[in-house]
Scaffold this motif. Sequence first.
Motif, PDB file in Angstrom:
ATOM      1  N   UNK A   1      -0.623  -3.434  -6.221  1.00 40.12           N
ATOM      2  CA  UNK A   1       0.511  -4.273  -7.068  1.00 40.12           C
ATOM      3  C   UNK A   1      -0.054  -3.679  -8.561  1.00 40.12           C
ATOM      4  N   UNK A   2       0.598  -4.107  -9.655  1.00 41.07           N
ATOM      5  CA  UNK A   2       0.488  -4.229 -11.066  1.00 41.07           C
ATOM      6  C   UNK A   2      -0.548  -5.688 -11.878  1.00 41.07           C
ATOM      7  N   UNK A   3      -1.569  -5.514 -12.224  1.00 40.14           N
ATOM      8  CA  UNK A   3      -2.132  -6.404 -13.023  1.00 40.14           C
ATOM      9  C   UNK A   3      -2.972  -7.435 -11.579  1.00 40.14           C
ATOM     10  N   UNK A   4      -2.823  -7.130 -10.602  1.00 39.44           N
ATOM     11  CA  UNK A   4      -4.020  -7.645  -9.359  1.00 39.44           C
ATOM     12  C   UNK A   4      -5.282  -7.224  -9.000  1.00 39.44           C
ATOM     13  N   UNK A   5      -5.989  -7.410  -8.120  1.00 43.90           N
ATOM     14  CA  UNK A   5      -7.108  -6.942  -8.108  1.00 43.90           C
ATOM     15  C   UNK A   5      -6.982  -6.047  -6.393  1.00 43.90           C
ATOM     16  N   UNK A   6      -5.148  -5.504  -6.959  1.00 35.94           N
ATOM     17  CA  UNK A   6      -5.198  -4.231  -5.589  1.00 35.94           C
ATOM     18  C   UNK A   6      -4.994  -3.976  -6.433  1.00 35.94           C
ATOM     19  N   UNK A   7      -4.492  -3.663  -7.809  1.00 36.49           N
ATOM     20  CA  UNK A   7      -4.009  -2.499  -8.634  1.00 36.49           C
ATOM     21  C   UNK A   7      -4.537  -0.528  -8.783  1.00 36.49           C
ATOM     22  N   UNK A   8      -5.682  -0.695  -7.728  1.00 34.18           N
ATOM     23  CA  UNK A   8      -6.526   0.387  -7.804  1.00 34.18           C
ATOM     24  C   UNK A   8      -6.589   0.933  -6.290  1.00 34.18           C
ATOM     25  N   UNK A   9      -5.466   0.217  -5.694  1.00 33.65           N
ATOM     26  CA  UNK A   9      -5.526   0.463  -4.469  1.00 33.65           C
ATOM     27  C   UNK A   9      -4.459   1.822  -3.911  1.00 33.65           C
ATOM     28  N   UNK A  10      -5.140   3.132  -4.090  1.00 31.24           N
ATOM     29  CA  UNK A  10      -4.064   4.187  -3.561  1.00 31.24           C
ATOM     30  C   UNK A  10      -4.515   4.884  -2.504  1.00 31.24           C
ATOM     31  N   UNK A  11      -3.976   5.626  -2.508  1.00 33.74           N
ATOM     32  CA  UNK A  11      -4.028   6.007  -0.753  1.00 33.74           C
ATOM     33  C   UNK A  11      -5.201   7.012  -0.606  1.00 33.74           C
ATOM     34  N   UNK A  12      -6.462   7.324  -1.734  1.00 30.65           N
ATOM     35  CA  UNK A  12      -7.729   7.669  -1.817  1.00 30.65           C
ATOM     36  C   UNK A  12      -8.475   6.816  -1.038  1.00 30.65           C
ATOM     37  N   UNK A  13      -7.912   5.214  -1.448  1.00 32.32           N
ATOM     38  CA  UNK A  13      -8.694   3.718  -1.030  1.00 32.32           C
ATOM     39  C   UNK A  13      -9.326   4.005  -0.164  1.00 32.32           C
ATOM     40  N   UNK A  14      -8.253   4.093   0.812  1.00 25.62           N
ATOM     41  CA  UNK A  14      -7.789   3.811   2.339  1.00 25.62           C
ATOM     42  C   UNK A  14      -9.314   3.286   3.228  1.00 25.62           C
ATOM     43  N   UNK A  15      -9.691   2.608   3.590  1.00 22.72           N
ATOM     44  CA  UNK A  15     -10.410   2.807   4.635  1.00 22.72           C
ATOM     45  C   UNK A  15     -10.019   2.378   5.820  1.00 22.72           C
ATOM     46  N   UNK A  16      -9.196   1.136   6.382  1.00 19.26           N
ATOM     47  CA  UNK A  16      -9.556   1.038   7.553  1.00 19.26           C
ATOM     48  C   UNK A  16      -8.064   0.589   7.678  1.00 19.26           C
ATOM     49  N   UNK A  17      -7.423   0.929   9.057  1.00 23.09           N
ATOM     50  CA  UNK A  17      -5.981   0.699   9.497  1.00 23.09           C
ATOM     51  C   UNK A  17      -5.722   0.467  11.353  1.00 23.09           C
ATOM     52  N   UNK A  18      -4.292  -0.108  10.992  1.00 25.00           N
ATOM     53  CA  UNK A  18      -4.123  -0.800  12.594  1.00 25.00           C
ATOM     54  C   UNK A  18      -2.227  -0.542  12.247  1.00 25.00           C
ATOM     55  N   UNK A  19      -1.899   0.397  13.360  1.00 25.21           N
ATOM     56  CA  UNK A  19      -0.113  -0.030  13.662  1.00 25.21           C
ATOM     57  C   UNK A  19      -0.389   0.016  14.843  1.00 25.21           C
ATOM     58  N   UNK A  20       1.187  -1.232  15.349  1.00 23.44           N
ATOM     59  CA  UNK A  20       1.141  -1.538  16.443  1.00 23.44           C
ATOM     60  C   UNK A  20       2.625  -1.451  16.961  1.00 23.44           C
ATOM     61  N   UNK A  21       3.028  -0.790  17.480  1.00 21.75           N
ATOM     62  CA  UNK A  21       4.301   0.054  17.585  1.00 21.75           C
ATOM     63  C   UNK A  21       5.295  -1.707  19.185  1.00 21.75           C
ATOM     64  N   UNK A  22       5.906  -2.130  18.807  1.00 25.72           N
ATOM     65  CA  UNK A  22       6.157  -3.884  18.971  1.00 25.72           C
ATOM     66  C   UNK A  22       7.096  -3.129  20.545  1.00 25.72           C
ATOM     67  N   UNK A  23       7.052  -3.886  21.986  1.00 25.28           N
ATOM     68  CA  UNK A  23       7.617  -3.333  22.553  1.00 25.28           C
ATOM     69  C   UNK A  23       9.115  -4.442  23.133  1.00 25.28           C
ATOM     70  N   UNK A  24       8.810  -5.529  22.114  1.00 26.70           N
ATOM     71  CA  UNK A  24       9.386  -6.677  23.031  1.00 26.70           C
ATOM     72  C   UNK A  24      10.453  -7.218  21.220  1.00 26.70           C
ATOM     73  N   UNK A  25      10.528  -6.070  20.607  1.00 25.41           N
ATOM     74  CA  UNK A  25      10.401  -6.292  19.230  1.00 25.41           C
ATOM     75  C   UNK A  25      10.685  -5.094  18.771  1.00 25.41           C
ATOM     76  N   UNK A  26      11.916  -4.836  17.755  1.00 27.30           N
ATOM     77  CA  UNK A  26      12.406  -3.424  17.130  1.00 27.30           C
ATOM     78  C   UNK A  26      12.025  -3.670  15.783  1.00 27.30           C
ATOM     79  N   UNK A  27      10.376  -4.011  16.251  1.00 24.22           N
ATOM     80  CA  UNK A  27       9.399  -4.090  15.126  1.00 24.22           C
ATOM     81  C   UNK A  27       7.661  -3.100  15.135  1.00 24.22           C
ATOM     82  N   UNK A  28       7.363  -2.381  14.171  1.00 19.35           N
ATOM     83  CA  UNK A  28       6.575  -2.351  14.024  1.00 19.35           C
ATOM     84  C   UNK A  28       5.228  -2.608  12.628  1.00 19.35           C
TER      85      UNK A  28
END
Length: 295
Positions: A205-232
Amino acid sequence: MSPDPALSWSAPMSPGGVPGAGRPIVSFGRPEGYDERVRPRPLGMWIRPRVAAAAACVVLGLGLIGGAVTGSWLVGEPGEAGTGDTFAAAGGLWHSVPVDQLFPPTVAGKGAGPGGADRTWTRIAVAPDRGCADAFDPLLRKALAPVGCQRLLRATYTDATQSYVTTVGLLFTKADAAAMTALGKRFTDEGLDRRTDLMPRPYAAKNTVAAGFGTAQRASWTVSVLTDAPVVVYAVSGWADGRTVDEPQPAEEAMQSGATTAPAQAGLGNEAQGLADRVERGLRKTVSSPTEKPS
């Protein structure tokens, strides 16, 4: 009757407002319980004690089963599969629940940091409603394609020291329970949630501390596919100073004892996993008790 466009995520905001504010909250009826003294009524003859006891056990057993399903949502722990009503209710939250309930302005993470340290995250931006087209890298988009994209909601948070930034997302799919179960199995069996070429993209988001948070700045992540709701549910974290990361690490590995990578030493795995877990818990609590705001 057509839905009120003013209640949409994409509706214009009033000055100083937040996206989705003022939208109605869905309310689901509480399931009826059973009396603690379950006793069969005589039907023209006395029922033998053993038969009566068996009937009571059946009724109580059904009550416990129903309680277990509801309880899995109340305490924020996924069950094997949600009921049809719960599954459908969860899938409609993107247009019926205010943004502040799905992505609270402040999220408390007691014990979520390295070594069980407490964390507090503050929301600094909510992404506009633009669908899923540019939200994922090509391979992740391909992996998620079987369940479709109904809506994608994203918000970016920072920690109390503003040293780290984390984008958390809720992908509401078009899939049924069987399709979500199949996708979840594939992610687990093939380790798709640990591949660096399948990382979610952050929301800078512009004008925030996350303004420079792009794809090259990704350090860690998690992805969870729920099976009891249509949500990832997913989250991706990085440093707030915009530094690039040569070797990002999945949150599960970065949180392991003895991990020595830069993301692990900085606790960025905890940032991603901790925030994703609490947003997921809030989602589940909203389905079970939408009038209570998640913490």
